[in-house]
Design an enzyme around this catalytic site. Sequence first.
Site, PDB file in Angstrom:
ATOM      1  N   TYR A   1      63.704  46.745 -36.903  1.00 22.12           N
ATOM      2  CA  TYR A   1      62.391  46.132 -36.657  1.00 22.12           C
ATOM      3  C   TYR A   1      61.427  47.138 -36.021  1.00 22.12           C
ATOM      4  CZ  TYR A   1      59.050  42.549 -35.092  1.00 22.12           C
ATOM      5  OH  TYR A   1      57.925  41.782 -34.875  1.00 22.12           O
TER       6      TYR A   1
ATOM      7  N   ASP B   1      59.116  35.697 -52.321  1.00 15.55           N
ATOM      8  CA  ASP B   1      59.958  36.362 -51.330  1.00 15.55           C
ATOM      9  C   ASP B   1      59.527  37.821 -51.265  1.00 15.55           C
ATOM     10  OD1 ASP B   1      61.885  37.514 -49.758  1.00 15.55           O
ATOM     11  OD2 ASP B   1      63.601  36.766 -50.909  1.00 15.55           O
TER      12      ASP B   1
ATOM     13  N   ASN C   1      50.767  39.697 -42.519  1.00 16.67           N
ATOM     14  CA  ASN C   1      51.215  39.044 -41.299  1.00 16.67           C
ATOM     15  C   ASN C   1      52.716  38.753 -41.305  1.00 16.67           C
ATOM     16  OD1 ASN C   1      51.021  37.050 -38.928  1.00 16.67           O
ATOM     17  ND2 ASN C   1      51.588  35.691 -40.629  1.00 16.67           N
TER      18      ASN C   1
ATOM     19  N   LYS D   1      58.107  48.598 -37.861  1.00 11.89           N
ATOM     20  CA  LYS D   1      56.826  48.270 -37.248  1.00 11.89           C
ATOM     21  C   LYS D   1      56.087  49.539 -36.801  1.00 11.89           C
ATOM     22  CE  LYS D   1      56.564  43.711 -37.390  1.00 11.89           C
ATOM     23  NZ  LYS D   1      55.459  42.965 -38.006  1.00 11.89           N
TER      24      LYS D   1
END
Length: 241
Positions: free
Chosen positions: A141, A51, A77, A145
Amino acid sequence: MTQYTALITGGSKGIGADLGQRLIQRGYTVVSLSRGTPEWSHDALHHVEVDLTDAKATEHAAKDIATTHNITHLIHNAGVIRPNLVEEATTDDLTALTQIHLGAPLILLQACLPNMKENQFGRVLFNGSRAALGVPTRTAYSATKAGIIGMARTWALELAQYGITVNVVAPGPVQTDNFWDIIPRGSEREAELAKRLPVGRLGTVRDISNAFMFFCDPENSFVTGQTLYVCGGASVGTLTL
């Protein structure tokens, strides 16, 4: 060096699986890190269950992998979205996504870096996102990112002298489980989104792995610190007159 070994996070399915299979076809060994069992198998595939939101577990896995494999390609990824409007966004979202998008690749690179430096060769790749430019419901997010881009550029500057390149592939809307968790597969909403993209369609897993394959290529040593948006034109602009 003729033998390459790629460490791919989230290599069990989707983009990671497609990329792993393509690299194996080129003679690579692939080590996949994911929470679930890979949906594919091959003699050259080695799976490690971990994890990546757990920093300690990631450190243990990274140490074991670096001891048993000479990693030449690190491809981060794996990713998580956790969509919500700003009113519902939490610091827990930020903490979890910071670990998986930024902390995990840092831990993995630090474990693999001594061998890369000794070999005077390495390819470090990130799966970023067009969302780094901003998307509603993506507070944690988009932030993490976008952080990937800054970190990759910094690593590119530090590691170029060792023959190590660092680049980001930033997908737009792509037909993966993460996408379908938010937009129902085959729905009218999916079809409308595809129409709004300049190319008139959603991306495929192969579209994204094509870009990764370019950056993975040992011959492509003069491109580093770059972010390639593979997004059907979504990063160019959203205003339609």
